[in-house]
Design a protein around this motif. Structure first.
Motif, short mmCIF file in Angstrom:
data_model
loop_
_atom_site.label_atom_id
_atom_site.label_comp_id
_atom_site.label_asym_id
_atom_site.label_seq_id
_atom_site.Cartn_x
_atom_site.Cartn_y
_atom_site.Cartn_z
N UNK A 155 7.06 -72.75 -41.57
CA UNK A 155 7.21 -73.29 -42.83
C UNK A 155 5.62 -73.21 -43.30
N UNK A 156 5.87 -73.54 -44.51
CA UNK A 156 4.36 -73.95 -45.00
C UNK A 156 4.03 -75.41 -44.86
N UNK A 157 2.72 -75.69 -44.57
CA UNK A 157 2.58 -77.19 -44.29
C UNK A 157 1.96 -77.76 -45.56
N UNK A 158 1.62 -76.86 -46.82
CA UNK A 158 1.21 -77.62 -48.06
C UNK A 158 2.35 -77.17 -49.02
N UNK A 159 1.80 -76.01 -49.81
CA UNK A 159 2.40 -75.59 -51.14
C UNK A 159 3.21 -74.22 -50.64
N UNK A 160 4.21 -73.91 -51.44
CA UNK A 160 5.18 -72.88 -51.07
C UNK A 160 4.25 -71.49 -51.69
N UNK A 161 4.63 -70.26 -51.17
CA UNK A 161 3.84 -69.09 -51.60
C UNK A 161 4.31 -68.80 -53.00
#
Length: 354
Positions: A155-161
């Protein structure tokens, strides 16, 4: 003739408010929605988004019932998005579903937004047990089903794509109609020059915030000096982000020994992402499953269908527990309907979506 089970579903976790009517075999009887669109260069704030949803939810209910040619008497259960999402917009659906439950004396089923995207993708495309890439404005996850739950492999570790694309669209002051991501996609098709950007894959996880900061600074410098066009920047950003997503999806396929991939979520409509993923799948002897904007973008039907699956297996949500939450992970949900499909004791439900 046996009556088909019918659910009414409410989705309002972000800037779209949707109401859908669905039967247990996945037939979508109606699926109207309305999008809150802000001026170019601006995002959508929780309070204003909730006001938009309040304004449109009841007309959408009337429209959904009329199009489906049913009344409240025909409905078996009321389903709504519990989370994840933005707090104030989520609250609108939670309140409406409680009121209608009391008025119509119908049971409530709380639904996980992410799982709903997956189940809608499975029923629409016919994908049986794929690795799932879930990409939207608020979420980026690589998922596969195992032992009663949808497991998150990366998964993303900060913001979404989707958030990364949306925020860069604001930098370029692109229109938010129909969506900033769509307008980036169209501009990217005209790009000719590839600009190197950071490529951040950490094991099975990805990170987008550094790439966003880098391209924002690059845009300011290079556009001022006419070293590239906005189309070049959009093209370079898409190619970099999507290559990262293809890499972690392929790794999950190898781990799960799976040949099929299903892309869900709003960014899943992007034709370039689908093309890149299709090439990777074909090289592995597999297939890509994807949907168009009717189903990959947030909608009420996906909530109705997923809630109805749970309801058909005896799951309901007591009125006092029909709350909402901004954080509700995909792997927290016990997907009882999948368990029964796997065991073969599904009372005919195993054929749903095939």
């Amino acid at each position: 003739m046996e009556k088909k089970m019918i659910a009414l579903g409410f989705e309002g976790s972000a800037n779209k408010i949707g109401v859908g009517v669905v039967t247990l075999d996945g037939t979508i009887l109606s699926n109207p929605r309305h999008t809150y669109i802000t001026p170019p260069g601006q995002g959508f704030l929780p309070r204003e988004t909730a006001q938009h949803h309040l304004q449109h939810v009841l007309p959408l209910v009337k429209s959904a019932l009329k199009e489906a040619q049913i009344t409240s008497d025909d409905i078996d259960c009321l389903c709504y998005t519990k989370g994840p999402g933005m707090g104030a917009p989520l609250q609108v659906s939670a309140i409406v579903v409680r009121v209608l439950s009391l008025l119509w004396k119908k049971p409530i089923v709380a639904v996980n937004h992410c799982v709903a995207h997956i189940e809608m993708g499975r029923i629409v495309t016919g994908a049986v047990d794929p690795v799932v890439l879930y990409v939207s404005g608020g979420n980026t996850q690589v998922i596969a089903y195992s032992e009663g739950r949808y497991r998150i492999f990366g998964e993303t570790i900060d913001i979404a794509v989707g958030n990364c694309l949306d925020r860069f669209a604001r930098v370029l002051t692109l229109s938010n109609d129909p969506s900033p991501g769509y307008n980036i996609e169209q501009l990217a098709k005209k790009g000719e020059k590839f600009i190197d950007l950071p490529y951040v894959v950490k094991g099975m996880d990805v990170s987008f915030s550094g790439i966003l900061s880098y391209i924002e600074a690059t845009a300011e410098e290079k556009l001022k000096n006419n070293e590239c066009s906005p189309a070049d920047l959009c093209y370079s950003l898409q190619e970099t982000l999507f290559a990262m997503l293809v890499e972690i999806t392929e790794r999950a396929m190898a781990h799960c020994d799976s040949k099929d991939v299903l892309i869900v979520g709003g960014v899943g409509c992007n034709e370039r992402l689908q093309e890149m993923m299709r090439v990777m799948c074909s090289e592995r002897g597999g297939r890509l499953f994807a949907t168009d904007d009717r189903y990959c973008i947030d909608n009420g039907a996906m909530i109705a269908y997923t809630g109805l699956l749970a309801y058909a297996h005896g799951s309901t949500t007591p009125l006092e527990e029909s709350t909402f939450t901004q954080r509700f992970r995909t792997d927290e949900v016990h997907a009882i309907w999948r368990e029964e499909q796997e065991s073969g004791d599904s009372s005919g439900l195993a054929d749903v979506g095939k």
